[in-house]
Write a protein that holds these residues in place. Structure first.
Motif, PDB file in Angstrom:
ATOM      1  N   GLN A   1       0.819  -1.196   0.000  1.00 24.64           N
ATOM      2  CA  GLN A   1       0.000   0.000   0.000  1.00 24.64           C
ATOM      3  C   GLN A   1       0.864   1.261   0.000  1.00 24.64           C
ATOM      4  O   GLN A   1       2.004   1.264   0.469  1.00 24.64           O
ATOM      5  CB  GLN A   1      -0.908   0.019   1.230  1.00 24.64           C
TER       6      GLN A   1
ATOM      7  N   HIS B   1       0.241   2.779  -4.733  1.00 18.99           N
ATOM      8  CA  HIS B   1       0.124   1.357  -4.420  1.00 18.99           C
ATOM      9  C   HIS B   1       0.856   0.568  -5.509  1.00 18.99           C
ATOM     10  O   HIS B   1       0.880   0.983  -6.677  1.00 18.99           O
ATOM     11  CB  HIS B   1      -1.348   0.899  -4.432  1.00 18.99           C
TER      12      HIS B   1
ATOM     13  N   THR C   1     -11.698  -3.043  -7.191  1.00 15.33           N
ATOM     14  CA  THR C   1     -12.617  -3.019  -6.047  1.00 15.33           C
ATOM     15  C   THR C   1     -12.380  -1.802  -5.160  1.00 15.33           C
ATOM     16  O   THR C   1     -13.281  -1.355  -4.457  1.00 15.33           O
ATOM     17  CB  THR C   1     -12.448  -4.306  -5.218  1.00 15.33           C
ATOM     18  N   SER C   2     -11.154  -1.260  -5.201  1.00 16.41           N
ATOM     19  CA  SER C   2     -10.862  -0.066  -4.389  1.00 16.41           C
ATOM     20  C   SER C   2     -11.036   1.221  -5.176  1.00 16.41           C
ATOM     21  O   SER C   2     -10.821   2.316  -4.617  1.00 16.41           O
ATOM     22  CB  SER C   2      -9.423  -0.138  -3.857  1.00 16.41           C
TER      23      SER C   2
END
Length: 342
Positions: free
Chosen positions: A85, A124, A223-224
């Motif tokens: 991350q 990321h 998904t993020s």
């Protein structure tokens, strides 16, 4: 004198009886006759060796922190990827990294430093393990079959005609040979009576497997809902990234980074032609060594012919004897290019 003749005759008869008894004992009975030599047992088939990518993934799982190694799934296989991350409150986006053929997703040159250091600058990173090409795929070694020792050949006393019911050299009767050739086996009869067997699906080739892994990575990071998605490929990974973007044309991948790009052994279309059709921002980073200079010139010329709107090439001079400084400079140049894209 007569008594002596009788004693001599009795002794001769006794010795003859002993010789006959010994000869009978040496001859094997029908029950004790040795069976025909059995065929040597086939060597046990060894299980296939794990692939190079599987071995490297196992090593990374032991070495890296818990949670950094994740598993992604395609329609046919599960593979490992490295997720890190961004170390900022407002991430800029996500980079999907594709290593060169035979490299791990944490390779010490290029891929590893980029995936570990770019999170400190707001990105990321998701580094994928890719299936290796056939030229470096280890295969199981079949042990050599040791032939049985040859029995000593007795000297032939007389050439006898083979009897009608005697076994052949293969250990079966002639009648059994003819029957086996004319009678269908049970499995063949079952297939003729029933429906035709369903053929297994053909295995995916290397390009299809890599495309499936890229799609699994995109599905995972979508998904993020990141603001920016960048694909970065090193070596042959750069070719596979460009190929996927050219064919799939995902609308949410807006940038492509090439690091020392090269083509696989067999390609459908040269990399320079694929890059000419892409209209997204492309950063092309290479080291000025050997044939890399000529390949980079060909890519630059193609970008000019195709009037690419956002192609930039960056040549780096290798730093002999200081790999760390060389990799840090690569990270700075890639980070600077990303920042300039807005």
């Amino acid at each position: 004198m007569t008594h002596f003749r009788h004693a001599t005759r009795a002794l001769v008869l006794y010795l003859a009886a002993l010789a006959l008894t010994a000869n009978a004992a040496d001859q094997p009975s029908d029950e004790e006759a040795p069976a025909p030599d059995a065929a040597p047992a086939a060597p046990a088939e060894r299980p296939g060796l794990p692939s190079r990518s599987e071995v490297m993934a196992s090593d990374l799982l032991r070495q890296l922190p818990v949670g950094e190694v994740i598993e992604l799934k395609t329609g046919t296989e599960t593979f490992s990827a490295l997720w890190r991350q961004a170390n900022v409150g407002a991430p800029k986006g996500v980079l999907i990294l594709l290593p060169d053929d035979g490299e791990s997703p944490d390779w010490p040159r290029g891929i590893g430093p980029l995936r570990r250091q770019l999170p400190d600058h707001g990105w990321h990173t998701l580094s994928l393990s890719l299936p290796e090409s056939e030229r470096i795929t280890p295969t199981a070694v079949t042990p050599r079959e040791t032939p049985p020792p040859e029995a000593p050949t007795p000297e032939p006393e007389a050439e006898a005609e083979p009897s009608e019911g005697a076994p052949s050299e293969a250990g079966y009767l002639p009648e059994q040979t003819a029957a086996a050739a004319s009678e269908p086996d049970d499995e063949g009869s079952a297939q003729q009576e029933g429906e035709a067997p369903v053929s297994a699906p053909a295995p995916l080739d290397l390009a299809e497997r890599i495309d499936a892994r890229i799609e699994a990575a995109l599905a995972h990071i979508r998904t993020s809902q990141p603001d920016v998605i960048v694909m970065l490929g090193q070596g042959t990974g750069a070719y596979w990234a460009a190929r996927y973007l050219q064919q799939a044309n995902p609308g949410d991948v807006s940038r492509l980074i090439l690091v020392q790009p090269k083509e696989p052994a067999a390609t459908e279309e040269p990399l320079v032609q694929r890059l000419g059709t892409l209209k997204i921002a492309i950063g092309d980073f290479y080291f000025r060594t050997g044939s890399s200079v000529a390949s980079a010139r060909a890519r630059l010329d193609e970008s000019r012919r195709s009037r690419h709107p956002a192609y930039q090439q960056v040549g780096l001079q290798p730093i002999e004897g200081d790999r760390q400084a060389e990799q840090e400079r690569l990270v700075r140049r890639v980070r600077g290019w990303l920042d300039r894209q807005g």
